[in-house]
Write a protein that holds these residues in place. Sequence first.
Motif, short mmCIF file in Angstrom:
data_model
loop_
_atom_site.label_atom_id
_atom_site.label_comp_id
_atom_site.label_asym_id
_atom_site.label_seq_id
_atom_site.Cartn_x
_atom_site.Cartn_y
_atom_site.Cartn_z
N PRO A 285 0.86 -1.40 -0.21
CA PRO A 285 0.01 -0.06 0.12
C PRO A 285 0.84 1.25 0.10
CG PRO A 285 0.19 -0.94 2.35
CD PRO A 285 0.54 -1.87 1.25
N GLY A 286 0.15 2.25 -0.15
CA GLY A 286 0.91 3.73 -0.44
C GLY A 286 -0.02 4.72 -0.95
N SER A 287 0.93 5.65 -1.61
CA SER A 287 0.07 6.71 -2.28
C SER A 287 -0.72 6.24 -3.65
CB SER A 287 1.33 7.67 -2.65
OG SER A 287 0.64 8.64 -3.84
N PHE A 288 -1.90 6.54 -3.77
CA PHE A 288 -2.66 5.87 -4.53
C PHE A 288 -1.93 6.38 -6.14
CE2 PHE A 288 -6.93 4.43 -2.90
CZ PHE A 288 -6.43 4.35 -1.63
N THR A 289 -1.83 7.52 -6.16
CA THR A 289 -1.17 8.24 -7.57
C THR A 289 0.19 7.80 -7.73
OG1 THR A 289 -2.56 10.35 -7.30
CG2 THR A 289 -0.70 10.37 -8.74
N GLY A 290 1.05 7.62 -6.81
CA GLY A 290 2.54 6.74 -6.92
C GLY A 290 2.45 5.55 -7.27
N LEU A 291 1.72 5.09 -6.84
CA LEU A 291 1.34 3.32 -7.38
C LEU A 291 0.98 3.07 -8.64
CD1 LEU A 291 -0.32 1.86 -3.94
CD2 LEU A 291 2.13 1.62 -4.59
N ARG A 292 0.12 3.91 -8.93
CA ARG A 292 -0.45 3.83 -10.36
C ARG A 292 0.81 4.10 -11.41
NH1 ARG A 292 -5.48 5.61 -8.32
NH2 ARG A 292 -4.96 7.79 -8.66
N ILE A 293 1.60 5.53 -10.99
CA ILE A 293 2.58 5.76 -11.93
C ILE A 293 3.49 4.80 -12.09
CG2 ILE A 293 4.73 7.23 -12.04
CD1 ILE A 293 2.62 9.44 -10.82
N GLY A 294 4.02 4.23 -10.77
CA GLY A 294 5.18 3.00 -10.92
C GLY A 294 4.65 1.83 -11.62
N MET A 295 3.29 1.42 -11.28
CA MET A 295 3.00 0.35 -12.10
C MET A 295 2.86 0.35 -13.54
SD MET A 295 1.87 -2.61 -11.25
CE MET A 295 1.16 -2.70 -9.43
N ALA A 296 2.30 1.55 -13.70
CA ALA A 296 2.22 1.66 -15.43
C ALA A 296 3.64 1.99 -15.97
CB ALA A 296 1.30 3.04 -15.71
N SER A 297 4.56 2.60 -15.24
CA SER A 297 5.99 2.64 -16.01
C SER A 297 6.55 1.24 -16.15
CB SER A 297 6.79 3.41 -15.12
OG SER A 297 6.10 4.81 -14.85
N VAL A 298 6.41 0.49 -15.19
CA VAL A 298 6.99 -0.85 -15.22
C VAL A 298 6.17 -1.72 -16.39
CG1 VAL A 298 7.68 -2.97 -13.87
CG2 VAL A 298 8.30 -0.80 -13.09
N LYS A 299 4.92 -1.75 -16.27
CA LYS A 299 4.25 -2.61 -17.19
C LYS A 299 4.53 -2.09 -18.40
CE LYS A 299 -0.34 -3.39 -15.01
NZ LYS A 299 -1.77 -3.25 -15.12
N GLY A 300 4.72 -1.15 -18.76
CA GLY A 300 5.17 -0.51 -20.15
C GLY A 300 6.61 -1.16 -20.48
N LEU A 301 7.32 -0.89 -19.54
CA LEU A 301 8.81 -1.47 -19.83
C LEU A 301 8.71 -2.98 -20.01
CD1 LEU A 301 10.87 0.41 -17.36
CD2 LEU A 301 10.98 0.84 -19.68
N ALA A 302 8.03 -3.81 -19.23
CA ALA A 302 7.89 -5.40 -19.36
C ALA A 302 7.42 -5.53 -20.83
CB ALA A 302 7.19 -5.88 -18.26
N GLN A 303 6.17 -4.94 -21.06
CA GLN A 303 5.51 -5.34 -22.39
C GLN A 303 6.40 -4.79 -23.57
OE1 GLN A 303 1.96 -3.04 -23.00
NE2 GLN A 303 1.19 -4.52 -24.09
N GLY A 304 7.28 -3.78 -23.55
CA GLY A 304 8.00 -3.31 -24.54
C GLY A 304 9.37 -4.34 -24.86
N THR A 305 9.83 -4.71 -23.61
CA THR A 305 10.89 -5.73 -23.84
C THR A 305 10.44 -7.24 -23.83
OG1 THR A 305 11.16 -5.88 -21.50
CG2 THR A 305 12.39 -4.08 -22.74
N LYS A 306 9.26 -7.60 -23.47
CA LYS A 306 8.73 -8.83 -23.53
C LYS A 306 9.56 -9.58 -22.25
CE LYS A 306 6.94 -9.54 -27.84
NZ LYS A 306 6.86 -7.92 -28.25
N LYS A 307 9.70 -8.87 -21.30
CA LYS A 307 10.52 -9.43 -20.09
C LYS A 307 9.53 -9.69 -18.86
CE LYS A 307 14.41 -9.65 -22.13
NZ LYS A 307 15.64 -8.79 -21.86
N PRO A 308 9.72 -10.77 -17.86
CA PRO A 308 8.48 -10.61 -16.90
C PRO A 308 8.80 -9.46 -15.68
CG PRO A 308 10.54 -12.14 -16.46
CD PRO A 308 10.73 -11.56 -17.97
N MET A 309 7.78 -9.40 -15.09
CA MET A 309 7.60 -8.53 -14.02
C MET A 309 6.97 -9.06 -12.84
SD MET A 309 4.59 -5.72 -14.51
CE MET A 309 4.48 -5.43 -12.86
N ILE A 310 7.12 -8.44 -11.73
CA ILE A 310 6.73 -8.98 -10.40
C ILE A 310 6.36 -7.79 -9.50
CG2 ILE A 310 9.01 -9.41 -9.39
CD1 ILE A 310 5.77 -11.59 -8.79
N SER A 311 5.52 -7.84 -8.97
CA SER A 311 5.00 -6.49 -7.86
C SER A 311 5.17 -7.30 -6.68
CB SER A 311 3.41 -5.99 -8.12
OG SER A 311 2.61 -7.33 -8.06
N ILE A 312 5.57 -6.44 -5.78
CA ILE A 312 5.95 -6.70 -4.31
C ILE A 312 5.45 -5.83 -3.37
CG2 ILE A 312 7.85 -7.21 -2.67
CD1 ILE A 312 7.64 -9.46 -4.73
#
Length: 237
Positions: A66-93
Motif C-alpha cells: 500500500p501507499g500513495s494511490f497516485t504514486g502506485l499507479r505511476i510506478g505500475m504503469a511505468s514498469v508494465k510498459g517496460l515489461a511489455q515493450g521488452t517482453k520480459k517478466p515483471m513481479i509486484s512486491i
Amino acid sequence: MKVLAVDSSSECASVAIIDDNRLLGEITYNYKKQHSVIMMEMIDTILKNTSMTVKDIDGFVVSKGPGSFTGLRIGMASVKGLAQGTKKPMISISSLDALAYNLAYTEGILCPIFDALRNNVYTALYHFDGVKLIRLTDYLNLSVDELVVLLKEKNDKVTFIGDDVYKFKEKLLSVTNCNFAPRNLNATRASSLGELGQISLQAGISDDLITVAPLYIRNSQAENEYEARNGKSVYED
C-alpha cells in the motif's frame, strides 16, 4: 539475472538495478511527490550510468503498495510498459515487505509503517526465519491504538521502521521493548524491493501484465465520495 526495480509507493521515488551478486546502482529521492515528472528520467539515468539499455534487463520489479494511490499507479504503469515493450517478466512486491527487508536479520518483530491518514497506518508484522522474511499478519489498515494493542499481545521485541513512524512515536513508545530504525533505513528502497522480487523471478514466478494491480487496502477519496453520493460501492453494478 539483472533486475530493475521501481518504488513509488510513498514520498520516496527509488530506482535500482541489481544482478545475482551486487547492487549495481540505486537512485532515491525522498523529497516531495514528483513521481510523474522524475520516474522515467531516473530509470534512463540509472541505465545510462550502469552502461546498460532496457534490453539488458532480465526482469522488472515494482511496488504494489500500500501507499500513495497516485504514486502506485505511476510506478505500475511505468514498469508494465517496460515489461511489455521488452517482453520480459515483471513481479509486484508489497512496499511493506520491502521496508521490512531493510532490517534483514533483525531479531524480534519488524513493524513497517506508512501513514494512512486520520491516525491510521498501513502495516504488517514480520520476522526473519533464518535467511527468509516471514509475514506474520495480513496487510493491515488500522488505527495506531489498535496496532499498539496488537503488538502488546505479541509480547516480543519490536522494531519500527518507516519515515512515518515518528508521527506516532509517542503512542508507539507504550509498546514494551521497542526500538526505532535509524533514518538511513527508514526510506523505501528499490534495492530491497528488487532483491525480494528477484527471488520470485528466479523461481519462475511473475505477474500477468493485464491483471496485476496495486494493493490499496482502503478506498481512495474519490471512491469514498462516490459511495456517499450513490449509496453503493463504485465496484457494484
